[in-house]
Design a protein around this motif. Structure first.
Motif, PDB file in Angstrom:
ATOM      1  N   ASP A 110       0.866  -1.182   0.000  1.00  0.00           N
ATOM      2  CA  ASP A 110       0.000   0.000   0.000  1.00  0.00           C
ATOM      3  C   ASP A 110       0.904   1.235   0.000  1.00  0.00           C
ATOM      4  O   ASP A 110       1.278   1.747   1.043  1.00  0.00           O
ATOM      5  CB  ASP A 110      -0.898  -0.018   1.237  1.00  0.00           C
ATOM      6  CG  ASP A 110      -1.897   1.137   1.264  1.00  0.00           C
ATOM      7  OD1 ASP A 110      -2.076   1.792   0.216  1.00  0.00           O
ATOM      8  OD2 ASP A 110      -2.473   1.392   2.334  1.00  0.00           O
ATOM      9  N   ASP A 112       0.618   4.497  -0.517  1.00  0.00           N
ATOM     10  CA  ASP A 112       0.267   5.731   0.187  1.00  0.00           C
ATOM     11  C   ASP A 112      -0.190   5.495   1.625  1.00  0.00           C
ATOM     12  O   ASP A 112      -0.442   6.443   2.363  1.00  0.00           O
ATOM     13  CB  ASP A 112      -0.777   6.538  -0.582  1.00  0.00           C
ATOM     14  CG  ASP A 112      -2.076   5.776  -0.818  1.00  0.00           C
ATOM     15  OD1 ASP A 112      -2.286   4.726  -0.161  1.00  0.00           O
ATOM     16  OD2 ASP A 112      -2.879   6.213  -1.661  1.00  0.00           O
ATOM     17  N   ASP A 114      -2.915   4.424   3.037  1.00  0.00           N
ATOM     18  CA  ASP A 114      -4.246   4.820   3.514  1.00  0.00           C
ATOM     19  C   ASP A 114      -5.181   3.629   3.719  1.00  0.00           C
ATOM     20  O   ASP A 114      -6.342   3.803   4.100  1.00  0.00           O
ATOM     21  CB  ASP A 114      -4.881   5.837   2.566  1.00  0.00           C
ATOM     22  CG  ASP A 114      -5.150   5.274   1.173  1.00  0.00           C
ATOM     23  OD1 ASP A 114      -4.803   4.100   0.911  1.00  0.00           O
ATOM     24  OD2 ASP A 114      -5.712   6.017   0.336  1.00  0.00           O
ATOM     25  N   LYS A 136     -10.557  -1.843  -0.380  1.00  0.00           N
ATOM     26  CA  LYS A 136     -10.344  -1.648   1.053  1.00  0.00           C
ATOM     27  C   LYS A 136     -10.399  -3.011   1.707  1.00  0.00           C
ATOM     28  O   LYS A 136     -10.732  -4.015   1.063  1.00  0.00           O
ATOM     29  CB  LYS A 136     -11.389  -0.705   1.656  1.00  0.00           C
ATOM     30  CG  LYS A 136     -12.831  -1.094   1.411  1.00  0.00           C
ATOM     31  CD  LYS A 136     -13.783  -0.022   1.918  1.00  0.00           C
ATOM     32  CE  LYS A 136     -15.224  -0.331   1.506  1.00  0.00           C
ATOM     33  NZ  LYS A 136     -16.152   0.738   1.974  1.00  0.00           N
ATOM     34  N   GLU A 253      -3.337  -1.542   8.405  1.00  0.00           N
ATOM     35  CA  GLU A 253      -2.772  -0.689   9.446  1.00  0.00           C
ATOM     36  C   GLU A 253      -1.746  -1.436  10.298  1.00  0.00           C
ATOM     37  O   GLU A 253      -0.976  -0.809  11.032  1.00  0.00           O
ATOM     38  CB  GLU A 253      -3.893  -0.126  10.323  1.00  0.00           C
ATOM     39  CG  GLU A 253      -4.615  -1.144  11.189  1.00  0.00           C
ATOM     40  CD  GLU A 253      -5.755  -1.871  10.478  1.00  0.00           C
ATOM     41  OE1 GLU A 253      -6.525  -2.562  11.175  1.00  0.00           O
ATOM     42  OE2 GLU A 253      -5.863  -1.733   9.224  1.00  0.00           O
TER      43      GLU A 253
END
Length: 262
Positions: A110, A112, A114, A136, A253
């Motif tokens: 990923d 960037d 986000d 996502k 994350e």
């Protein structure tokens, strides 16, 4: 007089482990993408920490060693991995098959950071690949687009042993993958340029390792293809570079950090 003092001890939840990071060095020379990691440009590139269970250090150490290394050039991000394995086998030969039904090596990227519009790559010991894009994470209602193959991607496998031969003991298989910057533009807001030293992306790596059995002299994973897997039953091992603290790679994350250095 005896004084009794009661202490209230607060039990606080353990802090989540900090994702790992890797300093990815720039190289003027690019390796030949053939799965052989003896190219001179790999010599001084540091290996990562050995992979651990996807759930973290509370779990047993993996049965077999897995590690990766990375470098970057003006044209591409180049990834190498070494997977110790006494029985190297693979069954899936069709591009964009569900590769984790074999033992495999996986990349999650990923740029960037986000958690949206991210890239996944999987490869088995036969060199068969699967590429897909997630809008996502599944837990957030995401969907996968299968077969989003990057036109300039190059990948290769080298076997130290014999593939699909249960009569002997193998050593390892190694992989090399070169991912061009121009092909990653769709994940970087149309930016096709090489990154700048100091940039940081989110990345993680996974190895899926199945228990196997021999059927008519051929390797077969347990459970066999098509068998039901009950809820909560995970017959495969999931070993990763940066632990996810759950059996779920789609928690971007939790991914580690790829740091570009000169």
């Amino acid at each position: 007089m005896r004084v009794v003092v009661n202490f209230l001890i607060a039990v606080l939840p353990l802090a989540a482990a900090e994702p790992l990071s890797y300093d990815c060095a720039y190289s003027k020379a690019a390796p030949v993408i053939d799965g052989d990691l003896s190219d001179a440009c790999w010599k001084n590139i540091a290996w990562s920490a050995d992979f651990s269970d996807i759930r973290g250090d509370s779990q047993s150490a993996p049965r077999f060693r897995t590690r990766m290394k990375m470098l970057w050039t003006t044209d591409a991000l180049v990834i190498a991995a070494e997977l110790a394995e006494p029985h190297i086998w693979g069954t899936l030969r069709d591009k964009n098959a569900i590769i984790f039904h074999d033992n495999d090596f996986e990349i999650f990227l990923d740029p960037d950071g986000d958690g949206l519009n991210y890239y996944e790559f999987e490869m088995n010991a036969l060199g068969t690949i699967w590429e897909l894009t997630l809008d996502k994470a599944y837990s957030k209602g995401g969907t996968a687009t299968h077969g989003t193959n990057l036109p300039g991607l190059r990948s290769a496998v080298k076997i130290d042993g014999t593939l699909n031969d249960p009569s002997d003991i193998d050593t390892s298989w190694s992989v090399e993958i070169a991912i061009p910057w121009k092909d990653l533009a769709i994940y970087r807001g149309a930016n096709a340029a090489a990154p700048t030293a100091g940039d940081s992306w989110r990345i993680n790596f996974s190895r899926v390792e199945w228990q196997h059995r021999l059927v008519d002299g051929k390797y077969q994973r347990i459970p066999p293809h098509g068998a039901e897997i009950k809820d909560g039953d995970h017959p495969e091992d999931n070993w990763v570079w940066s632990p996810q603290e759950a059996i779920n790679m789609h928690l971007p994350e939790k991914w580690g950090r790829l740091k570009f250095v000169p």
